[in-house]
Write a protein that holds these residues in place. Structure first.
Motif, PDB file in Angstrom:
ATOM      1  N   ASN A 255       0.740  -1.588  -0.141  1.00 27.51           N
ATOM      2  CA  ASN A 255      -0.142   0.156   0.129  1.00 27.51           C
ATOM      3  C   ASN A 255       0.907   1.095  -0.279  1.00 27.51           C
ATOM      4  OD1 ASN A 255      -2.899  -1.027  -0.289  1.00 27.51           O
ATOM      5  ND2 ASN A 255      -2.178  -2.219   1.698  1.00 27.51           N
ATOM      6  N   ASN A 256       0.492   2.337  -0.305  1.00 22.70           N
ATOM      7  CA  ASN A 256       1.420   4.022  -0.112  1.00 22.70           C
ATOM      8  C   ASN A 256       1.714   3.900   0.407  1.00 22.70           C
ATOM      9  OD1 ASN A 256      -0.543   3.990  -3.031  1.00 22.70           O
ATOM     10  ND2 ASN A 256      -2.439   5.028  -1.921  1.00 22.70           N
ATOM     11  N   PHE A 257       2.626   4.938   0.565  1.00 22.14           N
ATOM     12  CA  PHE A 257       3.451   5.486   2.038  1.00 22.14           C
ATOM     13  C   PHE A 257       4.029   4.115   2.630  1.00 22.14           C
ATOM     14  CE2 PHE A 257       0.026   8.264   0.771  1.00 22.14           C
ATOM     15  CZ  PHE A 257       0.737   9.343  -0.034  1.00 22.14           C
ATOM     16  N   LEU A 258       3.882   3.046   2.293  1.00 20.12           N
ATOM     17  CA  LEU A 258       4.626   1.706   3.567  1.00 20.12           C
ATOM     18  C   LEU A 258       5.877   2.514   4.215  1.00 20.12           C
ATOM     19  CD1 LEU A 258       4.183  -1.397   4.623  1.00 20.12           C
ATOM     20  CD2 LEU A 258       5.459  -1.652   2.890  1.00 20.12           C
ATOM     21  N   LEU A 259       6.610   2.721   3.412  1.00 20.45           N
ATOM     22  CA  LEU A 259       8.308   3.116   4.046  1.00 20.45           C
ATOM     23  C   LEU A 259       8.273   4.413   3.636  1.00 20.45           C
ATOM     24  CD1 LEU A 259       9.401  -0.454   2.536  1.00 20.45           C
ATOM     25  CD2 LEU A 259       9.039   0.303   4.913  1.00 20.45           C
ATOM     26  N   SER A 260       7.528   5.330   3.057  1.00 21.21           N
ATOM     27  CA  SER A 260       8.003   6.473   3.009  1.00 21.21           C
ATOM     28  C   SER A 260       9.290   7.310   3.886  1.00 21.21           C
ATOM     29  CB  SER A 260       6.200   7.694   3.054  1.00 21.21           C
ATOM     30  OG  SER A 260       5.986   7.035   2.150  1.00 21.21           O
ATOM     31  N   TYR A 261       9.840   7.651   3.774  1.00 17.40           N
ATOM     32  CA  TYR A 261      10.815   8.735   4.701  1.00 17.40           C
ATOM     33  C   TYR A 261      11.316   8.008   5.051  1.00 17.40           C
ATOM     34  CZ  TYR A 261       7.572  12.354   3.329  1.00 17.40           C
ATOM     35  OH  TYR A 261       6.191  12.943   2.445  1.00 17.40           O
ATOM     36  N   VAL A 284       5.469   5.164  -2.535  1.00 17.33           N
ATOM     37  CA  VAL A 284       5.897   4.211  -1.919  1.00 17.33           C
ATOM     38  C   VAL A 284       6.727   3.471  -1.097  1.00 17.33           C
ATOM     39  CG1 VAL A 284       5.197   1.612  -1.695  1.00 17.33           C
ATOM     40  CG2 VAL A 284       3.832   2.590  -3.092  1.00 17.33           C
ATOM     41  N   PHE A 285       7.646   4.221  -1.889  1.00 26.48           N
ATOM     42  CA  PHE A 285       9.035   3.000  -1.666  1.00 26.48           C
ATOM     43  C   PHE A 285      10.004   4.514  -1.538  1.00 26.48           C
ATOM     44  CE2 PHE A 285       7.836  -0.766  -3.287  1.00 26.48           C
ATOM     45  CZ  PHE A 285       7.808  -0.975  -1.966  1.00 26.48           C
ATOM     46  N   ASP A 286       9.922   5.934  -1.245  1.00 28.85           N
ATOM     47  CA  ASP A 286      10.578   6.933  -1.117  1.00 28.85           C
ATOM     48  C   ASP A 286      11.853   6.656  -0.011  1.00 28.85           C
ATOM     49  OD1 ASP A 286       8.547   7.588  -0.261  1.00 28.85           O
ATOM     50  OD2 ASP A 286       8.573   9.425   0.261  1.00 28.85           O
ATOM     51  N   ILE A 293      16.451  -3.767  -3.973  1.00 32.58           N
ATOM     52  CA  ILE A 293      15.899  -4.158  -4.208  1.00 32.58           C
ATOM     53  C   ILE A 293      14.725  -5.669  -4.360  1.00 32.58           C
ATOM     54  CG2 ILE A 293      13.230  -4.170  -4.904  1.00 32.58           C
ATOM     55  CD1 ILE A 293      13.092  -1.227  -5.143  1.00 32.58           C
ATOM     56  N   TYR A 294      15.356  -7.020  -3.806  1.00 29.61           N
ATOM     57  CA  TYR A 294      14.940  -8.338  -3.827  1.00 29.61           C
ATOM     58  C   TYR A 294      13.751  -8.702  -4.275  1.00 29.61           C
ATOM     59  CZ  TYR A 294      20.266  -7.488  -1.798  1.00 29.61           C
ATOM     60  OH  TYR A 294      21.106  -7.040  -1.881  1.00 29.61           O
ATOM     61  N   ASN A 314      12.564   9.691  -4.996  1.00 25.23           N
ATOM     62  CA  ASN A 314      13.175  10.823  -3.828  1.00 25.23           C
ATOM     63  C   ASN A 314      13.076   8.644  -3.196  1.00 25.23           C
ATOM     64  OD1 ASN A 314      12.059  12.382  -4.222  1.00 25.23           O
ATOM     65  ND2 ASN A 314      10.168  12.507  -3.037  1.00 25.23           N
ATOM     66  N   SER A 315      13.814   7.705  -4.345  1.00 19.82           N
ATOM     67  CA  SER A 315      14.318   6.402  -3.612  1.00 19.82           C
ATOM     68  C   SER A 315      15.704   6.975  -3.821  1.00 19.82           C
ATOM     69  CB  SER A 315      13.726   5.236  -3.714  1.00 19.82           C
ATOM     70  OG  SER A 315      13.869   5.667  -5.542  1.00 19.82           O
TER      71      SER A 315
END
Length: 336
Positions: A255-261, A284-286, A293-294, A314-315
């Motif tokens: 889902n959205n923003f899972l790992l944001s920041y 999602v992954f910024d 990424i595996y 932004n990743s």
């Protein structure tokens, strides 16, 4: 006085000693496009007018903005923003540069440092905190159960769900061990537990709801069991110390923003069961430090995943490692 930016869904009627400043803003904010940011506003010094802007979406996807309210803070007030990276941005004489504030304000008393509860952990977990501010821990406080400071929390096997906001803002919390009777971790259950370093999630848990562990800045590792079939938006966002994460095989949607920041994350492992990564244009992954990424599947399977347009915005300069080759962030493919 300190204020925190809140989403429109959390805006309630004004309360506290600063009602005169923010009542209108809080009431009108129900009609304002408002996003929740990990941002704080501090007030002391000069006078400033804060303008609330409503953005209306047009048929061509552009936005028309108009001023909904102007909130004038008293003459002895200066306003500065502390953004999610801890960078202070002053306004006041430069207030014009910060007029697009599609936000609502919620007062923080700053007075509650310790919460004392006469009862058991089971009793505490059974409390229905219907909104963020219902929990006296919410703005950052230590929890004492029967006179003992809660640092190493053990959720007993008499608890089936950790309810929404149950331990939000609990500063004394260092570790959490959850019994295998628990099936759900609620919305914002451990949000902003700044000193939480260790969490044990048993394989009885099937759902981790939105923002369950968001802003747990000391959490360096989390193991998500294969029993989990749903992880909500922003569940681990703004976890500054998190280095890597493995998405279990039971997940089909990230889902959205899972790992944001999550700026320390270097690697993410994604199973071939995943068919969707984010929606629309959401992040999602910024993760600025992301390197690897595996993906436990082929390049063709990876390319078939539905992804939001900004899923990796932004990743860091990552490489996707698939079972039959590699994909660079710029899209270059190298087969084994």
């Amino acid at each position: 006085t300190t204020y925190r930016v809140v989403s429109k869904s959390n805006v309630k009627k004004a309360s506290g000693s600063i009602n005169d400043m923010i009542t209108v803003a809080r009431e009108r904010a129900k009609t304002i496009v408002a996003d929740e940011w990990n941002t704080t506003i501090e007030a002391s010094g000069k006078s400033v007018v804060v303008k609330l802007i409503r953005a209306s979406k047009n048929s061509d996807n552009s936005y028309t903005e108009r001023i909904v309210d102007e909130v004038e803070l008293p003459s002895n007030v200066d306003v500065k923003f502390i953004d999610r990276n801890g960078v202070t941005k002053h306004i006041g004489t430069k207030a014009g540069a910060y007029t697009k504030l599609s936000i609502a304000f919620e007062p923080l008393t700053g007075a509650v440092k310790n919460v004392y509860y006469n009862g058991s952990i089971e009793n505490w977990c059974s409390i229905d905190f219907r909104q963020i501010t219902s929990n006296p821990l919410c703005n950052g406080a230590n929890l004492h159960i029967n006179g003992s400071l809660v640092t190493e929390l053990i959720i007993p096997d008499t608890v089936s769900a950790i309810k929404d906001f149950a331990f939000r803002g609990c500063l004394s919390l260092v570790s959490v061990k959850i019994s295998n009777s628990v099936t759900e971790i609620g919305y914002g259950a451990f949000y902003n537990c700044e000193n939480l370093t260790n969490i044990n999630i048993p394989n009885s848990v099937t759902k981790i709801k939105t923002k369950a562990f968001s802003s747990c800045n000391s959490l360096a590792e989390v193991i998500i069991p294969n029993s989990v079939v749903y992880i909500g938006e922003s569940a681990f966002s703004s976890c500054d110390s998190l280095k890597n994460i493995v998405i279990p095989d039971s997940i089909t949607t990230i889902n959205n923003f899972l790992l944001s920041y999550c700026d320390s994350i270097e690697s993410i492992t994604i199973p071939s069961s995943v068919t969707t990564i984010g929606t629309d244009s959401y992040y999602v992954f910024d993760c600025t430090s992301l390197k690897n990424i595996y993906f436990i599947g082929t390049i063709e399977q990876w390319n078939s995943i539905s992804k939001s347009t900004n899923w990796d915005t932004n990743s860091g300069k990552y490489t996707i490692y698939c079972t039959d080759g590699q994909i660079a962030k710029d899209g270059t493919i190298t087969y084994n």
